[in-house]
Design a protein around this motif. Structure first.
Motif, PDB file in Angstrom:
ATOM      1  N   GLY A 111       0.806  -1.219   0.000  1.00 60.21           N
ATOM      2  CA  GLY A 111       0.000   0.000   0.000  1.00 60.21           C
ATOM      3  C   GLY A 111       0.836   1.264   0.000  1.00 60.21           C
ATOM      4  O   GLY A 111       0.674   2.139  -0.839  1.00 60.21           O
ATOM      5  N   VAL A 112       1.749   1.375   0.983  1.00 61.31           N
ATOM      6  CA  VAL A 112       2.592   2.572   1.052  1.00 61.31           C
ATOM      7  C   VAL A 112       3.475   2.672  -0.178  1.00 61.31           C
ATOM      8  O   VAL A 112       3.652   3.727  -0.782  1.00 61.31           O
ATOM      9  N   SER A 133      -3.286  -1.791   5.442  1.00 68.45           N
ATOM     10  CA  SER A 133      -2.918  -1.760   4.029  1.00 68.45           C
ATOM     11  C   SER A 133      -3.196  -3.145   3.437  1.00 68.45           C
ATOM     12  O   SER A 133      -3.866  -3.975   4.072  1.00 68.45           O
ATOM     13  N   THR A 134      -2.701  -3.384   2.239  1.00 65.98           N
ATOM     14  CA  THR A 134      -2.819  -4.706   1.619  1.00 65.98           C
ATOM     15  C   THR A 134      -1.477  -5.105   1.044  1.00 65.98           C
ATOM     16  O   THR A 134      -0.649  -4.270   0.691  1.00 65.98           O
ATOM     17  N   SER A 193      -0.493  -4.523   7.220  1.00 71.78           N
ATOM     18  CA  SER A 193      -0.376  -3.208   7.845  1.00 71.78           C
ATOM     19  C   SER A 193       1.030  -2.680   7.644  1.00 71.78           C
ATOM     20  O   SER A 193       1.990  -3.442   7.542  1.00 71.78           O
TER      21      SER A 193
END
Length: 586
Positions: A4-5, A128-129, A136
């Motif tokens: 995600g990030v 997140s994914t 996470s």
């Protein structure tokens, strides 16, 4: 691999046209990956990705922070391997929340490096994914330096800078604890006041640096005489105090003889061999005083008698000279009459917003209008009221009268303000205190959010878990809560975070010398920063000079009170100030 990030970082770099590609045209994926990798490697904070309670990514700073190789962490270890066991339940709860998609908040943990050493850290996680499944991402930051600074602040507040011994503030706090035990067990406490004979001659002949070194050597020797449960403190200059629980008169005399023996051997200081003698005065609780100030005063009297008989000696306080008991009995009977005759009155001191100079609140302060002695200030009678149990009816009257006056000002069309009322420890712990507050509000008609109860740091921290229930009930009612004399007690930041307190009041002892003492400036500014971090209002007490006010404004303090603005005044005088707002734009 999709993170995600990582997606957001890469997309941001792509959208900004980073690299050699033309504006609006995406850079090659290899360049995006290189820039993302470089960003993670350059970050000066630990960054990690968790899935199934295992690390699937950590950046180089994270590895350096814990001392692991990437191959030892990825897919093998998780947060539970890096956190002290007693915090595992909380960590599991946080991981489950992130996996469920619940956003996180910053929290503190004690974490473990590969070599077994511990350090405090703050963690911030977010859901997140990763590869289409819940995960996470988070950051971790070492806060060892911050914790060390907080410890230094406590040391500056509680310990003598020169000798490292407890100072007057810490002595008073420890004596309060000794006194509670002595009252419960009906035991005695010996207080010994030790003063060096002719110490001024050392300073005058050899210089203050030698004098300071001598004081340090004296402190080291004296510390070797006391038991672990005793307190040895330095009041200042060449004055040392011993508070020794469980000591009757004969035992105190034996300790005094041992203290004299400590000085029989010369002190080796800066190449000089110095012979110094002490004079000691002894008072014993409860026969010579019921509180620390009385015992210190009487021990000091006894010490001067030791000097009069030739020095290098000790003397007990002569009980027949002590008129404290008679004075106390007279004070108690007068206090009971004062309640019946309605001799108490409230004065008010403005609480000023430092941004615009507006009076946004007042503090209610009790005065005793004695028919013969005139105005008696609270420091002369409150301690007697607390000892005799009269503090509860007096405190209840103050609460009701303050609420009535605040509503009367509102009804007269004056600007609505907060009414701050001090609550004594005994009053706060009485059964039904929440009901007393509710009754005062109902009787006066004052809105709950217009009442602010001021509790000392020590009051709140005593039986903190029990007090949390009372504080929470008051908070649910809508009453504002503030922590008075902040910085003078043992505040647990963990509890402070849990308590529904909206305001911290910087104790006047840190404001008195704010413009000249760098330690006071450091403590005050740190309290302001701490309050801001905890989303609390910070108010400084005892502001008397424009220089102090300027420094408080500079460090971002929200509010102030003190003689610089106004001395406590009558209700009519306060009404005029609320109407005129004399401090605006000053």
């Amino acid at each position: 691999m999709t993170i995600g990030v990582g997606e957001r970082v890469v997309e941001q770099l792509h959208g900004d046209g980073a690299g050699a590609g033309a504006v609006g045209r995406p850079a090659p994926m290899s360049e995006q990956e290189a820039m993302f990798r470089n960003t993670m490697e350059a970050a000066q904070v630990g960054i990690f990705v968790l899935q199934d309670q295992r690390f699937v990514y950590v950046n180089p700073f994270f590895l350096r922070l814990f001392g692991y190789e990437e191959s030892e962490l990825i897919g093998r270890l998780g947060p539970l391997d890096l956190v002290v066991p007693e915090q595992h339940p909380y960590v599991i709860e946080q991981m489950q929340l992130r996996a469920a998609g619940v956003s996180g908040h910053s929290y503190e943990l004690t974490v473990i490096r590969k070599d077994g050493s511990h350090f405090p850290a703050t963690i911030l996680g977010a859901p997140s994914t990763f590869e289409g499944r819940p995960a996470s991402v988070g950051t971790i930051l070492d806060i060892s330096a911050q914790k060390a600074a907080e410890q230094r602040i406590r040391e500056l507040a509680d310990y003598d800078v020169l000798t490292g011994l407890p100072n007057r503030r810490l002595l008073r706090e420890r004596f309060t604890q000794l006194l509670a035990v002595a009252e419960r067990e009906e035991s005695e406490i010996a207080v010994i006041f030790l003063d060096l004979d002719h110490f001024k001659r050392v300073n005058d002949s050899l210089g203050h640096s030698v004098g300071d070194e001598l004081l340090c050597e004296v402190a080291r020797r004296l510390d070797g005489v006391v038991r672990r449960i005793d307190t040895l403190a330095r009041l200042g200059g060449d004055e040392f105090i011993f508070a020794m629980p469980g000591f009757h008169t004969a035992a105190a005399a034996e300790v005094a003889r041992r203290l004299l023996d400590v000085f029989a051997r010369p002190f080796e200081v800066a190449g000089h061999e110095l012979t110094v003698t002490p004079s000691l005065g002894i008072s014993v609780y409860p026969s010579d005083g019921k509180d620390l100030e009385a015992l210190l005063r009487n021990a000091d009297t006894a010490m001067y008698r030791a000097k009069e008989v030739g020095r290098n000696a000790f003397q007990f306080y002569s009980s027949e000279m002590n008129t404290t008991t008679l004075d106390r009995l007279l004070m108690e009977s007068n206090l009971r009459r004062a309640l019946v005759q309605k001799e108490f009155v409230l004065h008010y001191q403005p609480l000023v917003n430092l941004e615009n100079g507006l009076i946004v609140g007042v503090e209610a302060l009790i005065r005793w209008l004695h028919p013969e002695l005139g105005v008696i200030m609270p420091d002369r009678f409150i301690h007697v009221a607390e000892e005799t149990g009269l503090i509860n009816p007096i405190g209840d009257w103050v609460l009701c009268e303050a609420c009535r006056q605040a509503q009367a000002w509102c009804d007269a069309g004056l600007p609505p303000i907060t009414m701050a009322v001090n609550v004594a420890p005994v009053q706060f712990r009485q059964a039904g205190f929440v009901e007393v507050v509710a009754g005062a509000l109902a009787t006066s008609g004052l809105e709950a959010n217009r009442l602010e109860l001021e509790l000392t740091e020590r009051t709140v921290m005593h039986d903190a878990d029990i007090n949390l229930g009372t504080l929470s009930a008051l908070h649910r009612m809508g009453v504002e809560l503030s922590l008075d004399d902040f910085g003078t007690g043992y505040s647990s930041l963990a509890y402070l975070k849990r308590f529904p307190v909206g305001k911290l009041k910087i104790d006047r002892s840190f404001v008195n010398d704010l413009e000249t003492d760098p330690d006071d400036w450091t403590i005050a500014s740190t309290i302001v920063s701490m309050g801001r971090s905890l989303r609390m209002t910070v108010l400084a007490e005892g502001v008397e000079k424009p220089e102090q006010l300027a420094l408080l404004r500079k460090m971002g303090c929200d509010m102030a009170q003190g003689y610089h603005f106004s001395r406590p005044t009558s209700a009519d005088g306060m009404a005029d100030m609320l109407r005129d707002q004399p401090f605006m734009n000053r």
